[in-house]
Design a protein around this motif. Structure first.
Motif, PDB file in Angstrom:
ATOM      1  N   GLU A 137      -1.869   5.996 -11.588  1.00  0.00           N
ATOM      2  CA  GLU A 137      -2.990   5.167 -11.132  1.00  0.00           C
ATOM      3  C   GLU A 137      -2.389   3.942 -10.454  1.00  0.00           C
ATOM      4  OE1 GLU A 137      -6.202   5.711 -11.217  1.00  0.00           O
ATOM      5  OE2 GLU A 137      -6.225   7.541 -12.433  1.00  0.00           O
ATOM      6  N   VAL A 138      -3.037   3.457  -9.410  1.00  0.00           N
ATOM      7  CA  VAL A 138      -2.456   2.358  -8.635  1.00  0.00           C
ATOM      8  C   VAL A 138      -3.508   1.358  -8.170  1.00  0.00           C
ATOM      9  CG1 VAL A 138      -0.530   3.749  -7.781  1.00  0.00           C
ATOM     10  CG2 VAL A 138      -2.669   3.670  -6.471  1.00  0.00           C
ATOM     11  N   GLN A 139      -3.018   0.194  -7.820  1.00  0.00           N
ATOM     12  CA  GLN A 139      -3.861  -0.819  -7.167  1.00  0.00           C
ATOM     13  C   GLN A 139      -2.917  -1.673  -6.308  1.00  0.00           C
ATOM     14  OE1 GLN A 139      -5.015  -4.810  -8.875  1.00  0.00           O
ATOM     15  NE2 GLN A 139      -6.853  -3.690  -9.424  1.00  0.00           N
ATOM     16  N   SER A 140      -3.316  -1.963  -5.092  1.00  0.00           N
ATOM     17  CA  SER A 140      -2.480  -2.841  -4.270  1.00  0.00           C
ATOM     18  C   SER A 140      -3.359  -3.736  -3.417  1.00  0.00           C
ATOM     19  CB  SER A 140      -1.542  -2.022  -3.378  1.00  0.00           C
ATOM     20  OG  SER A 140      -2.249  -1.463  -2.293  1.00  0.00           O
TER      21      SER A 140
ATOM     22  N   ILE B 177      -6.570   1.097 -13.401  1.00  0.00           N
ATOM     23  CA  ILE B 177      -6.226  -0.325 -13.457  1.00  0.00           C
ATOM     24  C   ILE B 177      -7.488  -1.161 -13.252  1.00  0.00           C
ATOM     25  CG2 ILE B 177      -4.894  -2.157 -12.341  1.00  0.00           C
ATOM     26  CD1 ILE B 177      -2.888   0.214 -11.614  1.00  0.00           C
TER      27      ILE B 177
ATOM     28  N   LYS C 103       0.773   4.215  -2.705  1.00  0.00           N
ATOM     29  CA  LYS C 103       0.521   5.613  -2.352  1.00  0.00           C
ATOM     30  C   LYS C 103       1.638   6.528  -2.847  1.00  0.00           C
ATOM     31  CE  LYS C 103      -2.531   5.308   1.651  1.00  0.00           C
ATOM     32  NZ  LYS C 103      -2.693   5.573   3.076  1.00  0.00           N
TER      33      LYS C 103
ATOM     34  N   LEU D  16       0.825  -1.210   0.000  1.00  0.00           N
ATOM     35  CA  LEU D  16       0.000   0.000   0.000  1.00  0.00           C
ATOM     36  C   LEU D  16       0.860   1.262   0.000  1.00  0.00           C
ATOM     37  CD1 LEU D  16      -2.653   1.511   0.159  1.00  0.00           C
ATOM     38  CD2 LEU D  16      -2.700   1.109   2.621  1.00  0.00           C
TER      39      LEU D  16
ATOM     40  N   ARG E  13      -3.042   4.726 -16.615  1.00  0.00           N
ATOM     41  CA  ARG E  13      -4.502   4.771 -16.736  1.00  0.00           C
ATOM     42  C   ARG E  13      -5.120   3.883 -15.659  1.00  0.00           C
ATOM     43  NH1 ARG E  13      -6.789   0.703 -20.011  1.00  0.00           N
ATOM     44  NH2 ARG E  13      -5.295  -0.916 -20.524  1.00  0.00           N
TER      45      ARG E  13
ATOM     46  N   PHE F 289       1.059   7.006  -6.436  1.00  0.00           N
ATOM     47  CA  PHE F 289      -0.151   7.825  -6.612  1.00  0.00           C
ATOM     48  C   PHE F 289       0.182   9.308  -6.432  1.00  0.00           C
ATOM     49  CE2 PHE F 289      -4.044   9.734  -4.689  1.00  0.00           C
ATOM     50  CZ  PHE F 289      -4.879   9.598  -5.778  1.00  0.00           C
TER      51      PHE F 289
END
Lengths: 399, 182
Positions: free
Chosen positions: B31-34, B58, B23, B19, B56, B26
């Motif tokens: 763009e992020v995802q965890s 996710i 962050k 995370l 872009r 970000f």
């Protein structure tokens, strides 16, 4: 608006705070637990003024919400899997008593064998309770749907509870950017709940008491009528939400993605739709006419949208994250039922994937698209396909 | 899309690490995802966690099978879990160990090492028996890959509820300890 990187469970907690429920009661269960913890933090730090009632079970949590809601205030709870099953009796009560409670269910598989991972069985099992039921695709949708859920549920013409579902871990514990709207905007969109009927010692009324056979059926008819009306209400609130917050989710009931000239479409719900969306773009780039129809609302069921979609395509594949033992997946059965007698006779194939949290990869989605394209050309080979079974005969693309 | 897979053990902080990295990216406009992949809470059991970074939004919700980089919080996992599975050509495998990278030459990948355990202990993070190495290794990762700036990592760490300053200093110390960088 402030964009933050938060989990689905934090989006739920923040959504709860924005909606200002007067009473919250919940019991922790993996993977919903952090919702309970985050809300406790908000109550402790004073940013959420609510009566937060700790209870010894989910049955009691729902009972508490029912009692509080009966006094005419907004209430909220969250649970998962076995917690939802333990609530089942009181879910019936909440709906029959016409109480607009909102519940977030973190979709988790039921045991045994024991599992904490994503599966839609818990939600689907509550189909006939009289709760409206919505599946969310991402964390933003969870937060936004909470605001819309209270607005729909509390509408005097509806007065039914609503359940929002988020996939275990794929949303509950996944962090992604979420726009957290201003409190003032939410307050304007979702004013204080003021029901016509509520428990009041100054003005005694009967709630949930015995009725004789001639009356009971009338109550059930009224519920059915409101549930049918909810289709239009969900669409309308989805549009109104867009006007204020700039986001919308299809027409509220179903979201089509690149379906306009599609020859085959997959129908899915929850996070699997998100992965399907990506594969649709990749396959479109290769010239395949594929699309996604994301089922957002399961109850009330969007039969009109399904009929309209089915008229335009050659075949439909249905992604199911659970099975109704004895006959097909739940979405497949509903879709087929909606099409009966309409003159539309296209192949509809049921694909079981992601059950108990099995990872759904882009290569799996591609394999399903390729299969349903073949079905569109050659006809249905089998009604139900358990995808990627570990029986030693499974092709590499399914593993 | 850049995909980073973490291998650690329950209690080492892989979930927080994935995370914090998200962050940090970000903050730099990505763009992020965890998310972590673990079962019920089991201290010491092998866990994996994932961070995805892109220009872009996710949409893929599955785990990471072909990582661009791998971060290993416990060197013993190198011999018990297939940590390099699917690793993309040239990807960095950052290992928390007191050994030099050459000790892992048999993996035939681009290994970089950092003694995050010692750095964590020096900064009072966790106990000597169970140090919390997640923030130190992120500082090293910023140096080893150049994927995020150390300033972003430090800023993201400072949002943590527990020992934000000590964690931030550990990340900076690990960053400084890395030689060569990306």
């Amino acid at each position: 608006m402030v964009k933050q990187v938060i989990t689905g469970n934090m989006a739920t907690a923040m959504g709860t705070r924005l909606c200002r429920p007067a009473v919250i009661s919940a019991y922790p269960i993996t993977p919903q637990t952090t919702i309970v913890e985050y809300i406790a933090d908000f109550v402790a730090d004073g940013t959420l003024k609510t009566q937060y009632v700790k209870v010894e079970s989910e049955h009691s949590a729902m009972s508490c919400c029912i009692s509080a809601s009966n006094t005419g205030v907004r209430t909220f709870t969250a649970t998962s899997a076995h917690g939802l099953l333990l609530m089942h009796e009181m879910l019936e009560w909440a709906a029959g008593a016409r109480l607009p409670i909102v519940l977030v269910n973190v979709n988790r598989a039921n045991g045994p064998p024991w599992s904490v991972w994503a599966d839609h069985h818990d939600t689907i099992m509550q189909r006939d309770t009289g709760w409206m039921s919505i599946f969310c695709e991402n964390n933003q949708e969870i937060l936004d749907s909470m605001i819309m859920a209270f607005k729909v549920a509390e509408d005097p013409d509806i007065m039914l509870p609503m359940m929002l579902s988020e996939d275990a871990f794929y949303l509950s514990h996944t962090s992604e950017p979420v726009d957290v709207p201003d409190q003032a905007l939410v307050d304007k969109f979702l004013p204080e709940y003021k029901p016509e009927h509520f428990l009041d010692p100054e003005n005694p009324k009967g709630f949930g008491s015995l009725v004789m056979p001639p009356q009971y059926m009338e109550f059930r008819y009224k519920m059915a009528e409101s549930m049918d009306l909810a289709r239009e209400k969900i669409r309308k609130v989805n549009d109104e939400f867009y006007e204020v917050f700039g986001r919308k989710y299809g027409n509220g009931l179903i979201e089509e993605y690149r379906c306009d000239d599609a020859e085959v479409v997959l129908v899915g719900a929850g996070t699997n739709a998100s992965t399907v969306r990506e594969v649709v773009d990749r396959m479109r780039d290769e010239g395949h006419k594929v699309g996604l129809a994301r089922l957002r609302c399961f109850r009330p069921f969007p039969y009109e949208e399904i009929r309209d979609l089915a008229k335009r395509v050659k075949a439909i594949g249905v992604f199911e994250r659970t099975y109704t033992f004895g006959y097909q997946g739940p979405f497949t059965a509903e879709i087929k039922g909606a099409l009966y007698g309409t003159g539309v006779d296209i192949p509809i194939k049921n694909y079981l994937l992601g059950i108990g949290g099995r990872d759904i990869r882009t290569k799996h989605v591609r394999a399903v698209f390729e299969d349903i394209m073949k079905v569109a050309e050659q006809g249905l080979d089998q009604e139900t396909k358990w995808f990627g079974l570990l029986d030693g005969n499974t092709p590499e693309e399914e593993l | 899309m850049i995909e980073i897979r973490f291998h650690g053990r329950g209690g080492q902080g892989a979930q927080v690490a994935c995370l914090v990295l998200a962050k940090a990216a970000f903050m730099e406009g990505k763009e992020v995802q965890s998310f972590p992949y673990f079962g019920v809470e089991r201290r010491g059991a092998p866990v994996t966690a994932f961070t995805k970074i892109d220009d872009r939004p996710i949409r893929i919700k599955s785990q990471i099978y072909e990582p661009d980089h791998v971060i290993i919080l416990d060197q013993k996992l190198v011999r018990s879990v297939d940590v390099t599975s699917g690793l993309k050509e040239g990807g960095v495998v950052l290992i928390n160990t007191e050994k030099p990278a050459e000790a892992f030459a048999d993996l035939n990948v681009n290994v970089k090492t950092v003694n995050a355990t010692q750095i964590a202990i020096d900064h009072g993070l966790g106990s000597k028996e169970a140090p919390i190495v997640n923030t130190a290794i992120l500082g090293a990762f910023a140096s080893a890959t150049g994927l995020v700036k150390i300033e972003s990592v430090v800023t993201a760490i400072k949002e943590l509820p527990r020992k934000p300053d000590a964690n931030a200093k550990a990340a900076q110390a690990a960053y400084d300890a890395m030689e060569g960088g990306a």
